[in-house]
Scaffold this motif. Structure first.
Motif, PDB file in Angstrom:
ATOM      1  N   GLY A 133      -7.518  -4.585 -11.975  1.00 38.05           N
ATOM      2  CA  GLY A 133      -6.252  -5.270 -11.755  1.00 38.05           C
ATOM      3  C   GLY A 133      -5.878  -5.278 -10.289  1.00 38.05           C
ATOM      4  O   GLY A 133      -6.366  -4.474  -9.485  1.00 38.05           O
ATOM      5  N   TYR A 134      -4.980  -6.181  -9.940  1.00 39.28           N
ATOM      6  CA  TYR A 134      -4.552  -6.352  -8.548  1.00 39.28           C
ATOM      7  C   TYR A 134      -3.054  -6.093  -8.448  1.00 39.28           C
ATOM      8  O   TYR A 134      -2.283  -6.593  -9.258  1.00 39.28           O
ATOM      9  CB  TYR A 134      -4.899  -7.760  -8.057  1.00 39.28           C
ATOM     10  N   GLY A 135      -2.673  -5.295  -7.461  1.00 40.18           N
ATOM     11  CA  GLY A 135      -1.256  -4.948  -7.365  1.00 40.18           C
ATOM     12  C   GLY A 135      -0.938  -4.233  -6.077  1.00 40.18           C
ATOM     13  O   GLY A 135      -1.503  -4.527  -5.014  1.00 40.18           O
ATOM     14  N   ALA A 152       8.352  -4.130  -6.779  1.00 40.12           N
ATOM     15  CA  ALA A 152       7.900  -4.334  -8.150  1.00 40.12           C
ATOM     16  C   ALA A 152       7.221  -5.682  -8.338  1.00 40.12           C
ATOM     17  O   ALA A 152       6.487  -5.878  -9.310  1.00 40.12           O
ATOM     18  CB  ALA A 152       9.080  -4.227  -9.117  1.00 40.12           C
ATOM     19  N   THR A 153       7.451  -6.628  -7.430  1.00 43.95           N
ATOM     20  CA  THR A 153       6.910  -7.980  -7.550  1.00 43.95           C
ATOM     21  C   THR A 153       6.248  -8.379  -6.237  1.00 43.95           C
ATOM     22  O   THR A 153       6.457  -7.744  -5.191  1.00 43.95           O
ATOM     23  CB  THR A 153       8.012  -8.999  -7.876  1.00 43.95           C
ATOM     24  N   TRP A 154       5.470  -9.447  -6.274  1.00 50.88           N
ATOM     25  CA  TRP A 154       4.902  -9.976  -5.033  1.00 50.88           C
ATOM     26  C   TRP A 154       6.006 -10.370  -4.066  1.00 50.88           C
ATOM     27  O   TRP A 154       5.898 -10.151  -2.853  1.00 50.88           O
ATOM     28  CB  TRP A 154       4.028 -11.193  -5.320  1.00 50.88           C
ATOM     29  N   ALA A 225       0.963  -1.103   0.231  1.00 48.84           N
ATOM     30  CA  ALA A 225      -0.183  -1.964   0.538  1.00 48.84           C
ATOM     31  C   ALA A 225      -0.563  -2.721  -0.716  1.00 48.84           C
ATOM     32  O   ALA A 225      -0.328  -2.257  -1.832  1.00 48.84           O
ATOM     33  CB  ALA A 225      -1.368  -1.155   1.055  1.00 48.84           C
ATOM     34  N   VAL A 226      -1.133  -3.897  -0.542  1.00 48.18           N
ATOM     35  CA  VAL A 226      -1.681  -4.631  -1.685  1.00 48.18           C
ATOM     36  C   VAL A 226      -3.126  -4.198  -1.851  1.00 48.18           C
ATOM     37  O   VAL A 226      -3.825  -3.930  -0.863  1.00 48.18           O
ATOM     38  CB  VAL A 226      -1.566  -6.159  -1.492  1.00 48.18           C
ATOM     39  N   VAL A 245       1.460  -0.064  -8.774  1.00 46.24           N
ATOM     40  CA  VAL A 245       2.412  -1.003  -9.367  1.00 46.24           C
ATOM     41  C   VAL A 245       1.700  -2.322  -9.617  1.00 46.24           C
ATOM     42  O   VAL A 245       1.109  -2.903  -8.697  1.00 46.24           O
ATOM     43  CB  VAL A 245       3.620  -1.240  -8.433  1.00 46.24           C
ATOM     44  N   TYR A 246       1.753  -2.794 -10.865  1.00 48.48           N
ATOM     45  CA  TYR A 246       1.247  -4.119 -11.182  1.00 48.48           C
ATOM     46  C   TYR A 246       2.427  -5.084 -11.241  1.00 48.48           C
ATOM     47  O   TYR A 246       3.328  -4.903 -12.068  1.00 48.48           O
ATOM     48  CB  TYR A 246       0.540  -4.135 -12.542  1.00 48.48           C
ATOM     49  N   PRO A 247       2.476  -6.103 -10.381  1.00 48.73           N
ATOM     50  CA  PRO A 247       3.536  -7.103 -10.500  1.00 48.73           C
ATOM     51  C   PRO A 247       3.507  -7.764 -11.879  1.00 48.73           C
ATOM     52  O   PRO A 247       2.440  -7.832 -12.518  1.00 48.73           O
ATOM     53  CB  PRO A 247       3.210  -8.107  -9.389  1.00 48.73           C
TER      54      PRO A 247
END
Length: 439
Positions: A133-135, A152-154, A225-226, A245-247
């Motif tokens: 996953g990407y977050g 919590a979000t992009w 960081a992403v 954290v996963y958006p």
């Protein structure tokens, strides 16, 4: 050769392949698997497969994905039976080149869909083995100390002034960055996504190494960081005070496995693929030295405490990421990131600093005329020289950035982009400065 009775091992493990005419025959004495997976993962699968299939030797050929296509393009496909690796783009390209034979998979146990998106080949030539996953990786204690909210979000990447405490990978230099930024752009919309990235990057440190992006949070150089999740999950498992954290709108992208068209050991190849997709094979992904997400939903009943289940993710929003469309855009995204952000990073800092200062002044003392100037400045600051409707038309030109394909066209487009971006950003900076109150 192995006794015929040994062939029942694969079904007892929880078979997902609907095996063809080879079922019931003794396996060949070897299977040759090409991969780029690290040793700690490969060795565990090698040992487990050979225990389950005594008499069949698993032979590993380690090749980076950039060299795999050359190997499989040989007349004998390099003697490779199975291609098993975390390389998103290589599987569709090799499928289209006729490198694989079809797999028939039991979708009752292996759906091929995770978090609402297809992760396996809809044509049936390769199958997802695990997903990442990407977050965001964050340091909650450091954020609290500095009085910063936990993102919590992009969109939160641009909603907070991070004061240099945000780290972003440089697209084109970090392997996972193409997929990550494409996920964000599909989630937020092409134009809005680029505006978000530009504003966030203005207050960020740009990093050119994948591992160092997450490491910057682990070692205290950044607070956010992403990232792709296995970096964060490894840091958490090693006791570092970071969180993942996963958006709500993100994607879980696969590593995949396929049997080659000319496999010299087809029964052993099917047995290997069946093993890595079986319940025991998938459960190995939970091992502390591996920590990947299985694609077989039932095995999450065996997951260690605290493991996120991507099939049942809380807080997820309805979002179907188009993985195959995204694969063709990575080169275009890297080129745009270079022109919009990397080459103009200092200018972005000045530009967005002026916009934020003007917005702060307006918040303290509203002024309709100045508000119009600021709104126009914000719009121009987020300008991207490729419209959303042109993305798929232009993407093939940049698909192989390091090759000699279409160099003149790429150069002409990039020159045009630079001129248009410079003009938009210069006008935006002028408007933002005019919107500031007179001292």
């Amino acid at each position: 050769m192995r006794p015929i009775s040994c062939r029942i091992a694969a079904p007892l493990l929880g078979s997902v392949l609907m095996l063809g005419s080879g079922t019931g025959w003794a396996l060949e004495d070897r299977v040759v698997v090409m991969t780029s997976y690290p040793d700690e993962l490969v060795q565990r699968y090698e040992q487990a497969f050979e225990r389950a299939n005594p008499g069949t030797d698993l032979q590993i050929l380690w090749k980076p994905s950039r060299d795999a296509a050359v190997e499989l393009a040989k007349p004998d496909q390099g003697g490779i039976d199975v291609y098993w690796t975390p390389s998103l783009g290589s599987f569709p390209r090799m499928r289209d080149a006729g490198a694989f034979r079809p797999l028939a998979v039991d979708r009752a146990v292996l759906p091929g869909v995770v978090d609402g998106q297809f992760v396996s080949d809809r044509q049936g030539f390769f199958e997802a083995f695990e997903v990442a996953g990407y977050g965001l990786i964050v340091n909650p204690a450091a954020l609290a100390r500095d009085g910063l909210p936990q993102p919590a979000t992009w969109r939160d990447l641009a909603a907070t002034r991070w004061r240099g405490r945000l780290a972003l990978p440089i697209a084109g230099q970090v392997g996972f960055s193409g997929a990550l930024y494409d996920i964000l752009l599909q989630a937020e919309g092409w134009e809005a996504g680029w505006a978000l990235l530009g504003e966030a990057a203005a207050d960020a440190t740009l990093i050119g190494s994948g591992g160092q992006v997450s490491e910057s949070v682990v070692n205290g150089e950044a607070d956010v960081a992403v990232t792709v999740d296995f970096f964060a999950r490894s840091a958490i498992a090693n006791g570092h005070p970071v969180a993942l954290v996963y958006p709500p709108r993100t994607a879980f992208l696969p590593a995949q496995v396929a049997i080659t068209r000319g496999a010299l050991h087809p029964d052993a190849a099917r047995a290997f693929v069946d093993f890595v997709l079986s319940a025991p094979g998938q459960a190995l992904l939970f091992h502390p030295d591996i920590r990947r997400y299985p694609v077989r939903p039932a095995v999450y009943a065996q997951a260690p405490a605290g493991t996120i289940n991507p099939f049942q993710r809380t807080g997820a929003e309805s979002y179907t990421y188009d993985m195959e469309a995204g694969l063709g855009r990575h080169g275009l995204i890297a080129s745009l990131f270079e022109k919009l952000i990397a080459e103009r990073h200092d200018r972005l800092k000045a530009l967005w600093g002026a916009i934020h200062a003007a917005e702060a002044a307006l918040a303290a003392k509203p002024d309709p005329e100045r508000a119009v100037l600021v709104a126009r400045a914000r719009l121009l600051a987020g300008f991207v020289p490729v419209a959303g409707g042109d993305v798929d038309r232009l993407a093939p030109t940049f698909q192989e950035r390091r090759s000699n394909r279409n160099p003149e066209e790429r150069a002409a487009l990039q020159k045009d982009w630079s001129a248009r971006v410079d003009a938009a950003q210069a006008e935006a900076l002028d408007l933002a400065r005019r919107a500031l109150p007179t001292p």
